[in-house]
Design a protein around this motif. Structure first.
Motif, PDB file in Angstrom:
ATOM      1  N   ALA A 142      31.602  37.932  32.120  1.00  0.00           N
ATOM      2  CA  ALA A 142      32.252  39.146  32.636  1.00  0.00           C
ATOM      3  C   ALA A 142      32.386  40.219  31.568  1.00  0.00           C
ATOM      4  N   LYS A 143      32.593  39.807  30.334  1.00  0.00           N
ATOM      5  CA  LYS A 143      32.724  40.761  29.230  1.00  0.00           C
ATOM      6  C   LYS A 143      31.471  41.648  29.114  1.00  0.00           C
ATOM      7  N   MET A 144      30.320  41.078  29.477  1.00  0.00           N
ATOM      8  CA  MET A 144      29.061  41.813  29.448  1.00  0.00           C
ATOM      9  C   MET A 144      28.791  42.518  30.783  1.00  0.00           C
ATOM     10  N   GLY A 145      29.691  42.337  31.740  1.00  0.00           N
ATOM     11  CA  GLY A 145      29.522  42.982  33.035  1.00  0.00           C
ATOM     12  C   GLY A 145      28.684  42.188  34.012  1.00  0.00           C
ATOM     13  N   SER A 146      28.529  40.905  33.771  1.00  0.00           N
ATOM     14  CA  SER A 146      27.654  40.088  34.607  1.00  0.00           C
ATOM     15  C   SER A 146      28.426  38.904  35.178  1.00  0.00           C
ATOM     16  N   ILE A 147      28.304  38.721  36.489  1.00  0.00           N
ATOM     17  CA  ILE A 147      28.905  37.552  37.128  1.00  0.00           C
ATOM     18  C   ILE A 147      27.863  36.867  38.001  1.00  0.00           C
ATOM     19  N   LYS A 148      28.121  35.611  38.274  1.00  0.00           N
ATOM     20  CA  LYS A 148      27.250  34.835  39.164  1.00  0.00           C
ATOM     21  C   LYS A 148      28.068  34.459  40.388  1.00  0.00           C
ATOM     22  N   TYR A 149      27.435  34.609  41.539  1.00  0.00           N
ATOM     23  CA  TYR A 149      28.130  34.336  42.799  1.00  0.00           C
ATOM     24  C   TYR A 149      27.182  33.621  43.743  1.00  0.00           C
ATOM     25  N   LYS A 150      27.694  32.637  44.470  1.00  0.00           N
ATOM     26  CA  LYS A 150      26.915  31.953  45.497  1.00  0.00           C
ATOM     27  C   LYS A 150      27.650  32.114  46.818  1.00  0.00           C
ATOM     28  N   ASN A 151      26.953  32.693  47.808  1.00  0.00           N
ATOM     29  CA  ASN A 151      27.616  32.921  49.093  1.00  0.00           C
ATOM     30  C   ASN A 151      27.665  31.636  49.919  1.00  0.00           C
ATOM     31  N   GLU A 152      28.261  31.721  51.102  1.00  0.00           N
ATOM     32  CA  GLU A 152      28.453  30.543  51.947  1.00  0.00           C
ATOM     33  C   GLU A 152      27.139  29.930  52.422  1.00  0.00           C
ATOM     34  N   ASN A 153      26.022  30.683  52.364  1.00  0.00           N
ATOM     35  CA  ASN A 153      24.707  30.155  52.742  1.00  0.00           C
ATOM     36  C   ASN A 153      23.949  29.584  51.548  1.00  0.00           C
ATOM     37  N   GLY A 154      24.595  29.571  50.384  1.00  0.00           N
ATOM     38  CA  GLY A 154      23.968  29.025  49.190  1.00  0.00           C
ATOM     39  C   GLY A 154      23.082  30.001  48.437  1.00  0.00           C
ATOM     40  N   VAL A 155      23.049  31.260  48.857  1.00  0.00           N
ATOM     41  CA  VAL A 155      22.238  32.268  48.170  1.00  0.00           C
ATOM     42  C   VAL A 155      22.963  32.677  46.893  1.00  0.00           C
ATOM     43  N   LYS A 156      22.231  32.597  45.769  1.00  0.00           N
ATOM     44  CA  LYS A 156      22.821  32.922  44.468  1.00  0.00           C
ATOM     45  C   LYS A 156      22.539  34.373  44.115  1.00  0.00           C
ATOM     46  N   PHE A 157      23.560  35.026  43.592  1.00  0.00           N
ATOM     47  CA  PHE A 157      23.479  36.420  43.170  1.00  0.00           C
ATOM     48  C   PHE A 157      23.902  36.546  41.719  1.00  0.00           C
ATOM     49  N   ASP A 158      23.172  37.338  40.946  1.00  0.00           N
ATOM     50  CA  ASP A 158      23.646  37.825  39.655  1.00  0.00           C
ATOM     51  C   ASP A 158      24.085  39.253  39.918  1.00  0.00           C
ATOM     52  N   ILE A 159      25.358  39.520  39.736  1.00  0.00           N
ATOM     53  CA  ILE A 159      25.898  40.851  40.005  1.00  0.00           C
ATOM     54  C   ILE A 159      26.310  41.468  38.678  1.00  0.00           C
ATOM     55  N   THR A 160      25.766  42.639  38.403  1.00  0.00           N
ATOM     56  CA  THR A 160      26.013  43.309  37.130  1.00  0.00           C
ATOM     57  C   THR A 160      26.667  44.650  37.377  1.00  0.00           C
ATOM     58  N   THR A 161      27.689  44.929  36.611  1.00  0.00           N
ATOM     59  CA  THR A 161      28.353  46.224  36.673  1.00  0.00           C
ATOM     60  C   THR A 161      27.471  47.263  35.987  1.00  0.00           C
ATOM     61  N   LEU A 162      27.376  48.448  36.589  1.00  0.00           N
ATOM     62  CA  LEU A 162      26.659  49.549  35.944  1.00  0.00           C
ATOM     63  C   LEU A 162      27.232  49.723  34.546  1.00  0.00           C
ATOM     64  N   ARG A 163      26.352  49.904  33.558  1.00  0.00           N
ATOM     65  CA  ARG A 163      26.876  49.956  32.193  1.00  0.00           C
ATOM     66  C   ARG A 163      25.956  50.720  31.248  1.00  0.00           C
ATOM     67  N   LEU A 164      26.529  51.017  30.112  1.00  0.00           N
ATOM     68  CA  LEU A 164      25.837  51.624  28.988  1.00  0.00           C
ATOM     69  C   LEU A 164      25.913  50.606  27.864  1.00  0.00           C
ATOM     70  N   GLU A 165      24.775  50.320  27.221  1.00  0.00           N
ATOM     71  CA  GLU A 165      24.736  49.336  26.149  1.00  0.00           C
ATOM     72  C   GLU A 165      24.285  50.001  24.850  1.00  0.00           C
TER      73      GLU A 165
END
Length: 184
Positions: A24-47
């Protein structure tokens, strides 16, 4: 599946309770929905400040995809969808998809020095999508391939293992052309 949002990881905690917030510190989380689909969700950011040739030293969350796009690697990965599912393209990614070209956003030498694994990603996308690598990026890969020696060899192998294409000839050709086989 990859997604971006202007919601910060802290904001996402209020509606994505069962997500993995390890990065999360890097703005990235992993999520799996109820159908088992995996998502990498990243916050818009400047690096800024890639001190270890892979990860930015500083991350600042932003609300504008026009800022975020400049940290993305290739034009084909710099496309956004708005809430109406309209494609937003600041970097001619759609044109490059239509032309079957892998092109770096920004100066390829700078971008490959930020993260040498982008060399492997360019080759992987070229193989899997049957795209050509832009001439400027190709020259930069040749000039910077030694940067891969800074990386953990297992990380390189993990990325190469993501190649889905069965076109072994093209894979071997590109890996040899850019000197990746010697590094492995």
């Amino acid at each position: 599946m990859d997604a971006v949002t202007d919601a910060t990881p802290e904001e996402m905690k209020s509606f994505l309770i069962k997500a993995d917030y390890t990065f999360a510190k890097m703005g990235s989380i992993k999520y799996k929905n109820e159908n088992g689909v995996k998502f990498d969700i990243t916050t818009l950011r400047l690096e800024t400040g890639y001190k270890d040739s892979r990860h930015p030293s500083h991350v600042q969350f932003v609300k504008n995809p026009k800022i975020d796009v400049n940290r993305r690697d290739f034009t084909i990965n710099g496309l956004y969808l708005n809430k109406n599912l309209d494609v937003i393209d600041y970097v001619n990614g759609v044109k490059d998809i239509d032309s079957k070209i892998i092109r770096m956003i920004g100066n390829p030498d700078v971008r490959l020095k930020e993260d040498p694994l982008r060399i492997i990603r360019a080759i992987r996308f070229a193989i899997d999508l049957d795209f050509e690598i832009d001439e400027e990026l190709e020259k930069s890969i040749i000039n910077n391939v030694k940067l891969l020696e800074k990386l953990n060899i297992d990380k390189i192998k993990q990325d190469l293992a993501k190649i889905k294409s069965n076109n072994i000839e093209r894979k071997n050709y590109l890996l040899d052309k850019f000197g990746i086989t010697k590094i492995l």
